[in-house]
Motif scaffolding. Structure first.
Motif, PDB file in Angstrom:
ATOM      1  N   SER A  46       0.876  -1.739   0.066  1.00  0.00           N
ATOM      2  CA  SER A  46       0.095  -0.436  -0.288  1.00  0.00           C
ATOM      3  C   SER A  46       0.870   1.363   0.447  1.00  0.00           C
ATOM      4  O   SER A  46       2.107   1.215  -0.064  1.00  0.00           O
ATOM      5  N   SER A  47       0.040   2.378  -0.448  1.00  0.00           N
ATOM      6  CA  SER A  47       0.947   3.533  -0.634  1.00  0.00           C
ATOM      7  C   SER A  47      -0.350   4.876   0.303  1.00  0.00           C
ATOM      8  O   SER A  47       0.894   5.568   0.228  1.00  0.00           O
ATOM      9  N   THR A  48      -1.055   4.426   0.810  1.00  0.00           N
ATOM     10  CA  THR A  48      -1.565   5.668   2.095  1.00  0.00           C
ATOM     11  C   THR A  48      -2.401   5.000   2.940  1.00  0.00           C
ATOM     12  O   THR A  48      -2.681   3.044   3.107  1.00  0.00           O
ATOM     13  N   ALA A  52       5.115   5.434   8.024  1.00  0.00           N
ATOM     14  CA  ALA A  52       4.330   6.810   7.328  1.00  0.00           C
ATOM     15  C   ALA A  52       4.255   7.786   9.264  1.00  0.00           C
ATOM     16  O   ALA A  52       4.110   6.738   9.767  1.00  0.00           O
ATOM     17  N   LYS A  71      -8.253  11.346   7.886  1.00  0.00           N
ATOM     18  CA  LYS A  71      -7.026  11.466   7.302  1.00  0.00           C
ATOM     19  C   LYS A  71      -6.231  10.516   6.209  1.00  0.00           C
ATOM     20  O   LYS A  71      -6.579   9.354   6.969  1.00  0.00           O
ATOM     21  N   LYS A  72      -5.541  11.146   5.206  1.00  0.00           N
ATOM     22  CA  LYS A  72      -5.223   9.643   5.077  1.00  0.00           C
ATOM     23  C   LYS A  72      -3.802  10.550   4.232  1.00  0.00           C
ATOM     24  O   LYS A  72      -3.087  12.025   4.253  1.00  0.00           O
ATOM     25  N   PHE A  73      -2.244   9.875   4.842  1.00  0.00           N
ATOM     26  CA  PHE A  73      -1.223   9.822   5.262  1.00  0.00           C
ATOM     27  C   PHE A  73      -0.537   8.867   3.427  1.00  0.00           C
ATOM     28  O   PHE A  73      -1.070   7.912   4.125  1.00  0.00           O
ATOM     29  N   PRO A  74       0.975   9.398   3.190  1.00  0.00           N
ATOM     30  CA  PRO A  74       1.623   8.826   2.142  1.00  0.00           C
ATOM     31  C   PRO A  74       2.146   8.142   3.241  1.00  0.00           C
ATOM     32  O   PRO A  74       2.634   7.737   3.906  1.00  0.00           O
ATOM     33  N   THR A 111      -5.303   0.567   5.833  1.00  0.00           N
ATOM     34  CA  THR A 111      -4.654   0.524   3.704  1.00  0.00           C
ATOM     35  C   THR A 111      -6.065   0.571   3.947  1.00  0.00           C
ATOM     36  O   THR A 111      -6.776  -0.497   3.327  1.00  0.00           O
ATOM     37  N   TYR A 129      -5.138   5.601   6.290  1.00  0.00           N
ATOM     38  CA  TYR A 129      -5.943   5.574   6.666  1.00  0.00           C
ATOM     39  C   TYR A 129      -6.139   6.487   8.306  1.00  0.00           C
ATOM     40  O   TYR A 129      -5.825   4.966   8.760  1.00  0.00           O
TER      41      TYR A 129
END
Length: 166
Positions: free
Chosen positions: A70-72, A97, A88-91, A118, A74
């Motif tokens: 995954s790259s995101t 992260a 919110k979402k974070f990289p 994710t 939550y």
């Protein structure tokens, strides 16, 4: 008749013995085709006050290695009644992260939950999501204010003397 019973017993025992081998292979194949991502989150403490920002770091794993699935990330904040307050979402970079959630000054004194997941994890059971409980207390805020007032009061009225060793 006895021959039939022995045949049925032998066949059922043989299928049971082969099924154990097949189940193990099936689980290995399932894990290979659908890897399970897991999240571990570090948060500095579990008591927060109004207006404070919750800072944290998430680590993603696939089995015992860093996950690059995954790259995101939550991160959600829920109240005691499981009402969503914020999401919110974070990289995610190299399985890590950094995140932050600002607590609104109007939040009630209560128990709150942080949930992290994710997009890949949403394909599976919600029990695998990361969940953390924390307490939002006005008492902590009052005690912190009294502590700061005590420090200011003691430093303002304390006598400072300088000595020289000449």
């Amino acid at each position: 008749m006895i021959k039939n019973i022995i045949t049925v017993f032998t066949l059922s025992f043989a299928s049971y013995a082969f099924a154990q081998h097949t189940i193990e292979e099936g689980l290995l194949q399932l894990n290979k085709n659908y890897p399970q991502e897991k999240i571990h989150i570090t948060i500095p403490h579990s008591d927060f006050i109004a207006g404070e920002v919750i800072w944290g770091k998430a680590f993603l794993f696939n089995e015992y290695t860093i996950s690059n699935i995954s790259s995101t990330l939550y991160v959600e904040l829920f109240d005691r009644d499981k009402n969503l307050i914020t999401q919110k979402k974070f990289p995610i970079v190299n399985g890590e992260a950094n995140f932050s959630l600002e607590l609104d000054k109007g939040l009630d004194e209560n128990i709150y939950f942080i949930r992290a997941f994710t997009p890949w994890m949403t394909n599976f059971n919600e029990n695998f999501f990361f969940n953390k409980t924390f307490i939002f207390s006005l008492l902590v805020e009052i005690l912190l204010s009294l502590f700061l007032i005590t420090i200011l009061f003691s430093t303002k009225f304390s006598k400072v003397e300088l000595f020289s060793f000449n």
